[in-house]
Design a protein around this motif. Structure first.
Motif, PDB file in Angstrom:
ATOM      1  N   THR A  88      23.235  36.111  58.994  1.00  0.00           N
ATOM      2  CA  THR A  88      24.737  36.485  59.343  1.00  0.00           C
ATOM      3  C   THR A  88      24.889  36.429  60.786  1.00  0.00           C
ATOM      4  O   THR A  88      24.316  37.231  61.627  1.00  0.00           O
ATOM      5  N   ARG A  89      25.743  35.541  61.367  1.00  0.00           N
ATOM      6  CA  ARG A  89      26.267  35.609  62.490  1.00  0.00           C
ATOM      7  C   ARG A  89      27.176  36.584  62.990  1.00  0.00           C
ATOM      8  O   ARG A  89      28.296  36.361  62.953  1.00  0.00           O
ATOM      9  N   THR A  90      26.669  37.695  63.460  1.00  0.00           N
ATOM     10  CA  THR A  90      27.552  38.817  63.615  1.00  0.00           C
ATOM     11  C   THR A  90      28.080  38.663  65.197  1.00  0.00           C
ATOM     12  O   THR A  90      28.969  39.680  65.243  1.00  0.00           O
ATOM     13  N   ALA A  91      27.567  38.233  66.053  1.00  0.00           N
ATOM     14  CA  ALA A  91      28.097  38.205  67.406  1.00  0.00           C
ATOM     15  C   ALA A  91      27.581  36.866  68.017  1.00  0.00           C
ATOM     16  O   ALA A  91      26.793  36.169  67.743  1.00  0.00           O
ATOM     17  N   THR A  92      28.427  36.567  68.986  1.00  0.00           N
ATOM     18  CA  THR A  92      28.099  35.305  70.025  1.00  0.00           C
ATOM     19  C   THR A  92      28.086  35.618  71.367  1.00  0.00           C
ATOM     20  O   THR A  92      28.852  36.255  71.874  1.00  0.00           O
ATOM     21  N   PHE A  93      26.913  35.059  71.569  1.00  0.00           N
ATOM     22  CA  PHE A  93      26.445  35.206  73.357  1.00  0.00           C
ATOM     23  C   PHE A  93      26.489  33.749  73.783  1.00  0.00           C
ATOM     24  O   PHE A  93      25.413  33.254  73.866  1.00  0.00           O
ATOM     25  N   HIS A  94      27.610  33.564  74.488  1.00  0.00           N
ATOM     26  CA  HIS A  94      27.988  32.420  74.923  1.00  0.00           C
ATOM     27  C   HIS A  94      26.816  31.913  75.912  1.00  0.00           C
ATOM     28  O   HIS A  94      26.527  30.568  76.270  1.00  0.00           O
ATOM     29  N   LYS A 151      19.836  28.030  76.650  1.00  0.00           N
ATOM     30  CA  LYS A 151      18.630  28.676  77.288  1.00  0.00           C
ATOM     31  C   LYS A 151      17.261  28.384  76.608  1.00  0.00           C
ATOM     32  O   LYS A 151      17.307  27.925  75.545  1.00  0.00           O
ATOM     33  N   SER A 152      16.372  28.146  77.383  1.00  0.00           N
ATOM     34  CA  SER A 152      15.023  27.743  76.910  1.00  0.00           C
ATOM     35  C   SER A 152      14.297  29.412  76.705  1.00  0.00           C
ATOM     36  O   SER A 152      14.233  29.971  77.273  1.00  0.00           O
ATOM     37  N   ILE A 153      14.091  29.423  75.268  1.00  0.00           N
ATOM     38  CA  ILE A 153      13.743  30.523  74.688  1.00  0.00           C
ATOM     39  C   ILE A 153      12.262  30.505  73.986  1.00  0.00           C
ATOM     40  O   ILE A 153      11.777  29.306  73.307  1.00  0.00           O
ATOM     41  N   PHE A 154      11.499  31.509  74.312  1.00  0.00           N
ATOM     42  CA  PHE A 154       9.800  31.396  73.827  1.00  0.00           C
ATOM     43  C   PHE A 154       9.683  32.377  73.100  1.00  0.00           C
ATOM     44  O   PHE A 154       9.613  33.506  73.764  1.00  0.00           O
ATOM     45  N   ILE A 155       9.131  32.313  71.922  1.00  0.00           N
ATOM     46  CA  ILE A 155       9.012  33.446  71.194  1.00  0.00           C
ATOM     47  C   ILE A 155       7.499  33.347  70.317  1.00  0.00           C
ATOM     48  O   ILE A 155       6.973  32.435  69.944  1.00  0.00           O
ATOM     49  N   THR A 156       6.811  34.547  70.394  1.00  0.00           N
ATOM     50  CA  THR A 156       5.493  34.589  69.932  1.00  0.00           C
ATOM     51  C   THR A 156       5.648  34.943  68.553  1.00  0.00           C
ATOM     52  O   THR A 156       6.207  36.031  68.108  1.00  0.00           O
ATOM     53  N   MET A 208      18.600  29.962  67.716  1.00  0.00           N
ATOM     54  CA  MET A 208      19.373  28.651  67.489  1.00  0.00           C
ATOM     55  C   MET A 208      20.802  28.643  66.969  1.00  0.00           C
ATOM     56  O   MET A 208      21.427  27.849  67.518  1.00  0.00           O
ATOM     57  N   ALA A 209      21.063  29.762  66.462  1.00  0.00           N
ATOM     58  CA  ALA A 209      22.567  29.997  66.043  1.00  0.00           C
ATOM     59  C   ALA A 209      23.330  29.930  67.158  1.00  0.00           C
ATOM     60  O   ALA A 209      24.684  29.712  67.260  1.00  0.00           O
ATOM     61  N   GLN A 210      22.715  30.531  68.473  1.00  0.00           N
ATOM     62  CA  GLN A 210      23.538  30.671  69.617  1.00  0.00           C
ATOM     63  C   GLN A 210      23.533  29.321  70.656  1.00  0.00           C
ATOM     64  O   GLN A 210      24.141  29.411  71.487  1.00  0.00           O
ATOM     65  N   GLY A 211      22.828  28.378  69.899  1.00  0.00           N
ATOM     66  CA  GLY A 211      22.799  27.071  70.564  1.00  0.00           C
ATOM     67  C   GLY A 211      21.731  27.236  71.578  1.00  0.00           C
ATOM     68  O   GLY A 211      21.602  26.070  72.586  1.00  0.00           O
ATOM     69  N   ALA A 212      20.928  27.976  71.582  1.00  0.00           N
ATOM     70  CA  ALA A 212      19.703  28.115  72.286  1.00  0.00           C
ATOM     71  C   ALA A 212      18.420  27.090  72.099  1.00  0.00           C
ATOM     72  O   ALA A 212      18.494  26.429  70.832  1.00  0.00           O
ATOM     73  N   GLN A 213      17.567  26.719  72.749  1.00  0.00           N
ATOM     74  CA  GLN A 213      16.547  25.628  72.841  1.00  0.00           C
ATOM     75  C   GLN A 213      15.335  26.475  72.585  1.00  0.00           C
ATOM     76  O   GLN A 213      14.761  27.327  73.400  1.00  0.00           O
ATOM     77  N   VAL A 214      14.841  26.701  71.282  1.00  0.00           N
ATOM     78  CA  VAL A 214      13.825  27.716  70.902  1.00  0.00           C
ATOM     79  C   VAL A 214      12.218  26.729  70.791  1.00  0.00           C
ATOM     80  O   VAL A 214      12.167  25.782  70.044  1.00  0.00           O
ATOM     81  N   ALA A 215      11.217  27.419  71.170  1.00  0.00           N
ATOM     82  CA  ALA A 215       9.955  27.361  71.029  1.00  0.00           C
ATOM     83  C   ALA A 215       9.265  28.363  70.681  1.00  0.00           C
ATOM     84  O   ALA A 215       9.663  29.396  70.735  1.00  0.00           O
ATOM     85  N   ALA A 256      19.785  43.188  68.021  1.00  0.00           N
ATOM     86  CA  ALA A 256      19.532  43.796  69.183  1.00  0.00           C
ATOM     87  C   ALA A 256      18.633  43.048  70.404  1.00  0.00           C
ATOM     88  O   ALA A 256      18.945  43.259  71.545  1.00  0.00           O
ATOM     89  N   THR A 257      17.957  41.756  69.668  1.00  0.00           N
ATOM     90  CA  THR A 257      17.080  41.130  70.836  1.00  0.00           C
ATOM     91  C   THR A 257      18.022  40.048  71.382  1.00  0.00           C
ATOM     92  O   THR A 257      18.085  39.691  72.643  1.00  0.00           O
ATOM     93  N   LEU A 258      19.206  39.717  70.618  1.00  0.00           N
ATOM     94  CA  LEU A 258      20.220  38.765  71.242  1.00  0.00           C
ATOM     95  C   LEU A 258      20.736  39.393  72.564  1.00  0.00           C
ATOM     96  O   LEU A 258      21.068  39.236  73.395  1.00  0.00           O
ATOM     97  N   PHE A 259      21.204  40.658  72.190  1.00  0.00           N
ATOM     98  CA  PHE A 259      22.051  41.564  73.158  1.00  0.00           C
ATOM     99  C   PHE A 259      20.986  41.669  74.359  1.00  0.00           C
ATOM    100  O   PHE A 259      21.368  41.532  75.593  1.00  0.00           O
ATOM    101  N   LEU A 260      19.736  42.049  74.278  1.00  0.00           N
ATOM    102  CA  LEU A 260      18.785  42.247  75.364  1.00  0.00           C
ATOM    103  C   LEU A 260      18.341  40.993  76.143  1.00  0.00           C
ATOM    104  O   LEU A 260      18.211  40.926  77.284  1.00  0.00           O
TER     105      LEU A 260
END
Length: 256
Positions: A2-8, A13-18, A33-40, A229-233
């Motif tokens: 559920t997309r509850t907020a948009t962080f434009h 952005k280049s995102i790296f997740i372990t 990815m729902a925010q349009g970020a580039q995820v690895a 919470a993570t998107l906010f931070l």
């Protein structure tokens, strides 16, 4: 998701997740990815099914880099590969962890070292690997997943609790050291999040009822609660927030 907020500001952005291919990590990859970020992301297990789901949902798949985060060289190689494909890392999310139960009496030095390698060592060396790129840009955000377990004084996994207390301390130290470079570092401490693994392994009706009794909010946490919470931070919405440990647990522990 559920997309509850948009962080434009996260778009592109280049995102790296372990540990991004399952559980909370998969939800995080989906959320960014729902925010349009580039995820690895890096993970040990094959993530083909998850990649296909993301490609169908978002029109593109995240970059999956197979590897074990306890192999520091491979971890840092994967971060370098992600930076080559997506550009220097803007946001690092240290999410991968192992909360296997273990007793103090039976814990061996070998198992202790293994658990610290997963739950703490990898966090530091992933952060080390992204710092130069973030310093060059003059900005960046690191989100280190901790846990409320050490705040509660839980029994049954002392090595895990020790690592999570250290993650909070590490986050504060890195925030102080790299704040002048425009890099923010925060810890995020979840309560009991009902992933498929948790439901299959420890979430008995009795355990769930007992934990819910400790919460102010009488609803179990889901991975989406941690995504938000993570998107906010990660976003500029928290641009003046660093060196903090943000708790998302339904009101079990009290900080401050």
């Amino acid at each position: 998701m559920t997309r509850t907020a948009t962080f434009h500001d996260l778009a592109g952005k280049s995102i790296f997740i372990t540990g991004g291919g399952a559980g909370i990590g998969a939800a995080l990859a989906d959320g960014f990815m729902a925010q349009g970020a580039q995820v690895a992301f890096i993970g040990r297990s094959d993530a083909s099914d998850f990649m296909a789901q993301m490609a169908e949902k978002h029109g593109a798949a995240p970059l999956f880099l197979q590897g074990d985060i306890t192999d520091t060289r491979r971890l840092q190689e994967a971060i370098a590969q992600a930076a080559t494909v997506h550009g220097p890392i803007d946001v690092l999310v240290n999410n991968a962890a192992n909360d296997a139960r273990h007793s103090t009496a039976e814990l061996t030095p070998e198992v202790w070292d293994q658990l610290q390698a997963i739950n703490l060592k990898a966090y530091f060396f992933a952060a080390q690997a992204v710092m130069q790129g973030m310093q060059t840009k003059g900005s960046g955000a690191i989100v280190n997943f901790s846990s409320i377990s050490y705040m509660m004084g839980q029994a049954g996994y002392p090595a895990y609790m020790a690592a999570n207390g250290a993650i909070t301390a590490l986050s504060r130290g890195l925030a102080r050291e790299f704040g002048p470079d425009g890099i923010r570092v925060n810890a995020l401490a979840p309560g009991w999040v009902l992933t498929e693994k948790q439901r299959a392994t420890w979430a008995t009706p009795e355990a769930l009822a007992a934990h819910l009794e400790k919460q102010c909010l009488k609803t179990h946490l889901t991975p989406q609660d941690l995504v938000d919470a993570t998107l906010f931070l990660a976003s500029d919405s928290s641009r003046m927030m660093t060196g903090q440990c943000m708790v998302v647990d339904g009101g079990v522990v009290v900080t401050g």
